[in-house]
Design a protein around this motif. Structure first.
Motif: not given
Length: 297
Positions: A7-36
């Motif tokens: 058996s095993g386990f993996r704790a959440p990574s620091l990035a998965q817990l605390h990463f917070n960013t806004t980035f521009t994504d391309i959706i169907a050719g259109q730019a949109i600002d997204k938040l993680i």
């Protein structure tokens, strides 16, 4: 013969817990600002997404090794079941009834979150055959063939009470295809290594299996129609290097993907990257050539 169960386990990574960013994504050719959004953000909690917990797994393996003169065989079968797997959700847009108002206040078009949402099971096998020989003094030659066969299935996707009816957004077919593509169904390697006193050379051929991703033709009906799937057919890459050991120095010249192969081209208006292909199989950097030196002391 060898085998194991664990058996095993993996704790959440620091990035998965605390990463917070806004980035521009391309959706169907259109730019949109997204938040993680980080796990403890007000927007995350507004959707009812709980604090991240560890992933847990059940692992089993069975295999054997054998040697006949200069020929060596290794075969291993494996089973890996992961529960509460941490994934990145699909995008909740600013017209969402629960968090749309909060996204508009931040001038954000959509948001995604890390959450424990998926159980998966992977079954597969690894096989390696190698042959080595020496001849004419100091010459050594080794051949090797390696193969991996893998099948991952998503056993369960679970949401919370607030997100009932939003399963296709929470972790829909698009995200499922990306998760399954992280473990291609097959991969083969063929290698030759040669050395003669201080001179050495090696060549590697790698065949990457087919990868399928869902594109932005997805209409959200949770059905993968042919025009919604980007297929990346199997590809073969070749790596080659030669070198020489001179006392404490080592000099190497070589190339990676010297056949200059790329993934199959797709409609750039429909891919995740907004380009003519996504980052799959051997990547999209083409051939790379290098010169390297080393020193031992």
């Amino acid at each position: 013969m060898r085998g194991s169960v664990s058996s095993g386990f993996r704790a959440p990574s620091l990035a998965q817990l605390h990463f917070n960013t806004t980035f521009t994504d391309i959706i169907a050719g259109q730019a949109i600002d997204k938040l993680i959004a980080k796990n403890n953000s007000p927007i995350t909690r507004a959707l009812g997404i709980p604090a991240l917990k560890q992933e847990v797994s059940l692992n089993a393996g069975l295999g054997f090794t054998a040697k006949v003169n200069n020929l060596t065989f290794t075969v291993d079968a494996y089973y890996v079941q992961i529960k509460d797997r941490i994934v990145l959700t699909g995008a909740f847009f600013n017209d969402d009834a629960i968090i749309g108002e909060e996204l508009n206040k931040l001038n954000i078009g959509a948001a995604q979150f890390f959450t424990n949402a998926v159980n998966t099971t992977s079954k597969g096998a690894d096989a390696i055959i190698s042959y080595s020989t020496k001849f004419s003094g100091h010459q050594n030659l080794k051949f090797s063939v390696a193969a991996n066969f893998n099948n991952m299935v998503i056993d369960k996707i679970y949401t919370n009470q607030k997100l009932q009816g939003k399963e296709n957004t929470y972790f829909g077919l698009r995200e499922q295809y990306f998760l399954l593509a992280s473990a291609p169904k097959s991969k083969f390697n063929f290698g030759i290594d040669y050395s003669n006193e201080n001179f050495f050379a090696n060549m590697r051929l790698t065949r990457f299996g087919m990868v399928e991703l869902m594109n932005w033709n997805d209409n959200g009906d949770n059905i993968a129609s042919p025009d919604e799937i980007d297929k990346y057919n199997p590809k073969v890459t070749a790596d080659l290097s030669v070198g020489y050991n001179l006392k404490k120095f080592t000099f190497t010249l070589g190339g990676v993907n010297i056949l200059n192969n790329y993934p199959d081209k797709q409609d750039p208006g429909l891919t995740e990257s907004g380009g003519i292909w996504d980052s799959v199989q051997m990547g999209f950097s083409g051939a790379l050539y290098f010169a390297r030196s080393g020193f031992k002391f």
